[in-house]
Design a protein around this motif. Structure first.
Motif, PDB file in Angstrom:
ATOM      1  N   PHE A   1      43.118   8.169   7.212  1.00  0.00           N
ATOM      2  CA  PHE A   1      43.139   6.838   7.248  1.00  0.00           C
ATOM      3  C   PHE A   1      42.894   6.204   8.490  1.00  0.00           C
ATOM      4  O   PHE A   1      43.417   6.395   9.373  1.00  0.00           O
ATOM      5  N   ALA A   2      41.755   5.209   8.490  1.00  0.00           N
ATOM      6  CA  ALA A   2      41.307   4.523   9.617  1.00  0.00           C
ATOM      7  C   ALA A   2      42.220   3.218   9.599  1.00  0.00           C
ATOM      8  O   ALA A   2      41.678   2.253   9.229  1.00  0.00           O
ATOM      9  N   GLN A   3      43.207   3.230  10.418  1.00  0.00           N
ATOM     10  CA  GLN A   3      44.064   2.075  10.211  1.00  0.00           C
ATOM     11  C   GLN A   3      43.481   0.907  11.211  1.00  0.00           C
ATOM     12  O   GLN A   3      43.537  -0.339  10.907  1.00  0.00           O
ATOM     13  N   PHE A   4      42.387   1.473  12.257  1.00  0.00           N
ATOM     14  CA  PHE A   4      41.764   0.504  13.097  1.00  0.00           C
ATOM     15  C   PHE A   4      40.853  -0.460  12.239  1.00  0.00           C
ATOM     16  O   PHE A   4      40.306  -1.332  12.753  1.00  0.00           O
ATOM     17  N   ILE A   5      40.080   0.384  11.137  1.00  0.00           N
ATOM     18  CA  ILE A   5      39.355  -0.340  10.295  1.00  0.00           C
ATOM     19  C   ILE A   5      39.860  -1.151   9.148  1.00  0.00           C
ATOM     20  O   ILE A   5      39.485  -2.316   8.754  1.00  0.00           O
ATOM     21  N   GLY A   6      40.608  -0.269   8.261  1.00  0.00           N
ATOM     22  CA  GLY A   6      41.207  -0.870   7.192  1.00  0.00           C
ATOM     23  C   GLY A   6      42.608  -1.713   7.243  1.00  0.00           C
ATOM     24  O   GLY A   6      42.830  -2.156   6.092  1.00  0.00           O
ATOM     25  N   GLY A   7      43.041  -1.580   8.305  1.00  0.00           N
ATOM     26  CA  GLY A   7      44.234  -2.441   8.366  1.00  0.00           C
ATOM     27  C   GLY A   7      45.533  -1.584   8.484  1.00  0.00           C
ATOM     28  O   GLY A   7      45.370  -0.289   8.116  1.00  0.00           O
ATOM     29  N   ASP A   8      46.673  -2.048   8.325  1.00  0.00           N
ATOM     30  CA  ASP A   8      48.085  -1.390   8.490  1.00  0.00           C
ATOM     31  C   ASP A   8      48.507  -1.414   6.896  1.00  0.00           C
ATOM     32  O   ASP A   8      49.336  -2.122   6.550  1.00  0.00           O
ATOM     33  N   TYR A   9      48.105  -0.358   6.259  1.00  0.00           N
ATOM     34  CA  TYR A   9      48.424  -0.401   5.045  1.00  0.00           C
ATOM     35  C   TYR A   9      49.300   1.230   4.551  1.00  0.00           C
ATOM     36  O   TYR A   9      48.534   2.064   3.914  1.00  0.00           O
ATOM     37  N   PRO A  10      50.308   1.436   5.156  1.00  0.00           N
ATOM     38  CA  PRO A  10      50.878   2.830   4.862  1.00  0.00           C
ATOM     39  C   PRO A  10      51.034   3.052   3.430  1.00  0.00           C
ATOM     40  O   PRO A  10      51.224   4.478   2.970  1.00  0.00           O
ATOM     41  N   GLN A  11      51.010   2.027   2.363  1.00  0.00           N
ATOM     42  CA  GLN A  11      51.174   2.614   1.211  1.00  0.00           C
ATOM     43  C   GLN A  11      50.120   3.018   0.469  1.00  0.00           C
ATOM     44  O   GLN A  11      50.124   3.765  -0.430  1.00  0.00           O
ATOM     45  N   VAL A  12      49.000   3.238   1.188  1.00  0.00           N
ATOM     46  CA  VAL A  12      47.703   3.856   0.831  1.00  0.00           C
ATOM     47  C   VAL A  12      48.169   5.341   1.183  1.00  0.00           C
ATOM     48  O   VAL A  12      47.720   6.051   0.077  1.00  0.00           O
ATOM     49  N   THR A  13      48.466   5.741   2.096  1.00  0.00           N
ATOM     50  CA  THR A  13      48.691   7.142   2.504  1.00  0.00           C
ATOM     51  C   THR A  13      49.993   7.658   1.595  1.00  0.00           C
ATOM     52  O   THR A  13      49.987   8.872   1.116  1.00  0.00           O
ATOM     53  N   GLN A  14      51.122   6.940   1.008  1.00  0.00           N
ATOM     54  CA  GLN A  14      51.967   7.082   0.285  1.00  0.00           C
ATOM     55  C   GLN A  14      51.537   7.150  -1.167  1.00  0.00           C
ATOM     56  O   GLN A  14      52.105   8.318  -1.888  1.00  0.00           O
ATOM     57  N   GLY A  15      50.366   6.686  -1.763  1.00  0.00           N
ATOM     58  CA  GLY A  15      50.001   6.627  -2.809  1.00  0.00           C
ATOM     59  C   GLY A  15      48.984   8.019  -2.818  1.00  0.00           C
ATOM     60  O   GLY A  15      49.190   8.463  -3.970  1.00  0.00           O
TER      61      GLY A  15
END
Length: 159
Positions: A1-15
């Protein structure tokens, strides 16, 4: 997950972990988080080194496409309070002293339940970029977040 591009969304990796289906290629979920970071001896120095990236981000927000400005150009920019606030709000970069950056990275690793962390440094010049990686490597030496051992390598990338 590219946090620096997509923003801070840990729910993406949790999903992703929740919906993961094992396959012949990958038996278990694996999360690699990529972040942008600038590490310097002090928070103030790191903030200064981040100015070109901030100015570049501000320009992109306004539809201006241009190469990364130099540190001198970014320092000389007549920043308004609104511009600085806009650029900082849009900044997906971790900036600071070794201890400050390590703490933020550890929090991200924990939030994303990351198996691997990759850091990219967009610094004004080769020396600042190399120094940033050296400081990060020293800060990460030994045990990393959540009891995981994260080895750090100093990347020497040409300008």
């Amino acid at each position: 997950f590219a946090q620096f591009i997509g923003g801070d969304y840990p729910q993406v990796t949790q999903g992703y972990r929740h919906a993961f289906q094992p396959s012949e290629h990958c038996a278990t979920p694996y999360v690699l988080v990529t972040v942008a970071a600038i590490v310097a001896d002090t928070d103030a120095e790191a903030d200064d080194l981040a100015l070109p990236a901030l100015l570049s981000r501000l320009r992109r927000l306004r539809g201006e496409i241009a190469p990364l400005p130099s540190l001198e150009e970014a320092r000389a920019h007549p920043w308004t309070e609104r511009e600085r606030a806009e650029a900082l709000a849009a900044r997906n970069m971790i900036v600071g002293s070794p201890a400050a950056v390590r703490a933020r990275l550890e929090a991200l690793v924990h939030a994303y339940e990351a198996d691997e962390l990759m850091v990219v440094t967009i610094a004004p010049d080769y020396a600042a970029r190399t120094r940033s990686y050296e400081l990060l490597a020293a800060a990460w030496a030994g045990e990393g977040a959540g009891g995981r051992s994260f080895g750090a390598a100093v990347a020497r990338v040409g300008v």
